[in-house]
Scaffold this active site. Structure first.
Site, PDB file in Angstrom:
ATOM      1  N   GLU A  96      60.007  39.905 -21.603  1.00  0.00           N
ATOM      2  CA  GLU A  96      61.441  39.733 -21.550  1.00  0.00           C
ATOM      3  C   GLU A  96      61.858  39.172 -20.198  1.00  0.00           C
ATOM      4  O   GLU A  96      61.327  39.553 -19.159  1.00  0.00           O
ATOM      5  CB  GLU A  96      62.123  41.078 -21.791  1.00  0.00           C
ATOM      6  N   CYS A 125      65.840  37.512 -13.963  1.00  0.00           N
ATOM      7  CA  CYS A 125      64.996  38.698 -13.789  1.00  0.00           C
ATOM      8  C   CYS A 125      63.690  38.439 -14.545  1.00  0.00           C
ATOM      9  O   CYS A 125      63.688  38.202 -15.753  1.00  0.00           O
ATOM     10  CB  CYS A 125      65.729  39.922 -14.335  1.00  0.00           C
ATOM     11  N   CYS A 132      54.009  48.387 -18.710  1.00  0.00           N
ATOM     12  CA  CYS A 132      53.860  48.837 -17.322  1.00  0.00           C
ATOM     13  C   CYS A 132      53.059  50.126 -17.296  1.00  0.00           C
ATOM     14  O   CYS A 132      53.197  50.965 -18.188  1.00  0.00           O
ATOM     15  CB  CYS A 132      55.227  49.074 -16.681  1.00  0.00           C
ATOM     16  N   CYS A 136      57.320  55.544 -14.755  1.00  0.00           N
ATOM     17  CA  CYS A 136      58.547  56.159 -14.252  1.00  0.00           C
ATOM     18  C   CYS A 136      59.248  56.808 -15.452  1.00  0.00           C
ATOM     19  O   CYS A 136      59.371  56.194 -16.511  1.00  0.00           O
ATOM     20  CB  CYS A 136      59.456  55.114 -13.618  1.00  0.00           C
ATOM     21  N   CYS A 139      62.369  55.132 -17.437  1.00  0.00           N
ATOM     22  CA  CYS A 139      62.275  53.710 -17.783  1.00  0.00           C
ATOM     23  C   CYS A 139      61.658  53.527 -19.166  1.00  0.00           C
ATOM     24  O   CYS A 139      60.612  54.111 -19.463  1.00  0.00           O
ATOM     25  CB  CYS A 139      61.417  53.016 -16.733  1.00  0.00           C
ATOM     26  N   CYS A 355      68.685  47.383 -16.383  1.00  0.00           N
ATOM     27  CA  CYS A 355      67.486  47.929 -15.750  1.00  0.00           C
ATOM     28  C   CYS A 355      66.904  49.078 -16.567  1.00  0.00           C
ATOM     29  O   CYS A 355      67.632  49.951 -17.020  1.00  0.00           O
ATOM     30  CB  CYS A 355      67.827  48.490 -14.367  1.00  0.00           C
TER      31      CYS A 355
HETATM   32  S1  SF4 Z   1      60.733  51.288 -13.487  1.00  0.00           S
HETATM   33 FE1  SF4 Z   1      59.599  50.872 -15.403  1.00  0.00          FE
HETATM   34  S2  SF4 Z   1      58.813  48.754 -15.197  1.00  0.00           S
HETATM   35 FE2  SF4 Z   1      59.435  49.468 -13.129  1.00  0.00          FE
HETATM   36  S3  SF4 Z   1      57.553  50.354 -12.226  1.00  0.00           S
HETATM   37 FE3  SF4 Z   1      58.626  52.069 -13.200  1.00  0.00          FE
HETATM   38  S4  SF4 Z   1      57.739  52.179 -15.278  1.00  0.00           S
HETATM   39 FE4  SF4 Z   1      57.206  50.161 -14.449  1.00  0.00          FE
END
Ligand code: SF4
Length: 366
Positions: A96, A125, A132, A136, A139, A355
């Site tokens: 994306e 972006c 990933c 986190c 996210c 985000c």
């Molecule tokens: S915010 Fe999401 S995309 Fe960014 S490093 Fe953390 S897990 Fe990965």
């Protein structure tokens, strides 16, 4: 019939393109012509490269040399002008990429240069991985795990696909890049750095208009500081004490705040450059006055600013959006401590482009 395996040109640097030209029996300067055509001309096939002779264009086909432009699979338009692109990759994965006219606050990320209307101040972006691995807790991209790194060509290719779709040409028209899409760029370091060099020297976007955001891959922050060409650095903090940060961002157990802040303090800033600290405010979790005081203490004395991002709610996330008064109180406390602090406007919430929302399933997004 062409039996040669395909070689994708997008993502190759000047040296590599020169070698390819020479190996094909062409003079070395054809490498420069290919470089210009790929990145400044943004051609979609060898046939469009009018600067090189027809015979070489034909031979490129025989040799299996293909431009490798990325296609746009889907496109979602927000009421606020944001466009979320699903960019298709060769192996059928998608990433994306988000276009934000007026720029999510421009490369400053704080609204300070977002006064003008129109695409001259747009921000793209860019994603660096499919999924990933950083995990986190706030996210949605993290839910995917990491499927793979993007190649340099796929990172550059996202930018080119969006520029072509928007019919925009840097450097005349002002485009900022933020490497804040899917993935942790510093865990795909070599490809990311190579892509940045091509975007600067080929596509024509100055490094001063690029920002890379990391969750805190400490050794690579030191590496980045040593690069001759590099974007500005943003560090995602989201908590200013180890106990909470380890809960919200498990990679803090590997590189804790002491290590991370040392790397940040030692990061060689250029003239007038500032570090950015990002802090995602999670309602009732990290948004109290005490948390703001802790954060102020952590960044005091640094040439830095703080971007506050109110969490975008998402299915399956255990955290809530903070109240507006809590966000403003948090900001005020930082400002009162002499720390520049900005509240980022959420962009494209209605199309899940904000985000932490990237890579929702297609079904959920439509
Ligand atoms: S915010 Fe999401 S995309 Fe960014 S490093 Fe953390 S897990 Fe990965």
């Amino acid at each position: 019939m062409n039996t040669q395996p395909q070689t994708t040109l997008l993502g190759l640097d000047l040296e590599e393109l020169t070698r390819i030209a020479e190996e094909a029996g062409e003079p070395a300067y054809r490498g420069r012509q290919l470089f210009e055509a790929l990145y400044r001309g943004r051609v979609s096939s060898a046939d469009e490269i009018s600067t090189i002779p027809k015979s070489f264009r034909h031979r490129m086909g025989e040799l299996g040399l293909a431009v490798g432009l990325l296609g746009i699979d889907r496109k979602f338009l927000s009421r606020d002008g944001t466009v979320r692109y699903l960019v298709g990759l060769e192996d059928s994965e998608t990433v994306e990429t988000v276009w934000m006219p007026e720029g999510d606050g421009g490369e400053e990320g704080d609204g300070s240069d977002a006064g003008e209307r129109g695409w001259r101040r747009a921000t793209i972006c860019v994603s660096s991985q499919v999924g990933c691995a950083v995990n986190c807790q706030f996210c949605l991209t993290a839910r995917l795990g990491v499927r793979r790194n993007l190649t340099a060509g796929e990172i550059v290719g996202q930018v080119i696909a969006v520029l072509n779709d928007q019919n925009v040409s840097p450097p005349l028209e002002r485009v900022n890049l933020v490497f804040m899409g899917m993935g942790e760029p510093l865990l795909n370091y070599e490809n990311f750095v190579k892509a940045v060099r091509i975007l600067v020297s080929g596509v024509g976007i100055p490094e001063s208009r690029m920002t890379v955001s990391t969750a805190g891959i400490v050794p690579r922050i030191y590496d980045l500081g040593g690069e001759a060409i590099r974007p500005k650095l943003a560090i995602s903090l989201t908590a200013a004490n180890d106990e909470l940060r380890s809960r919200l961002m498990p990679l803090n157990r590997k590189w804790n705040l002491a290590k991370l802040m040392l790397a940040a303090r030692e990061f060689p800033l250029r003239n007038r450059e500032k570090l950015t600290f990002e802090y995602v405010l999670l309602g009732g979790t990290n948004d109290s006055r005490e948390h703001a005081r802790e954060l102020a203490e952590l960044v005091r004395g640094m040439r830095a600013k703080v971007n506050l991002i109110a969490l975008n709610p998402g299915p399956g996330l255990e955290f809530g959006t903070p109240d507006e008064p809590a966000v403003l109180a948090f900001q005020q406390l930082l400002l009162a401590s002499g720390i520049p602090a900005f509240v980022r406007r959420p962009r494209g919430r209605d199309i899940y482009a904000a985000c932490g929302q990237l890579k929702r399933t297609l079904e959920a997004a439509t």
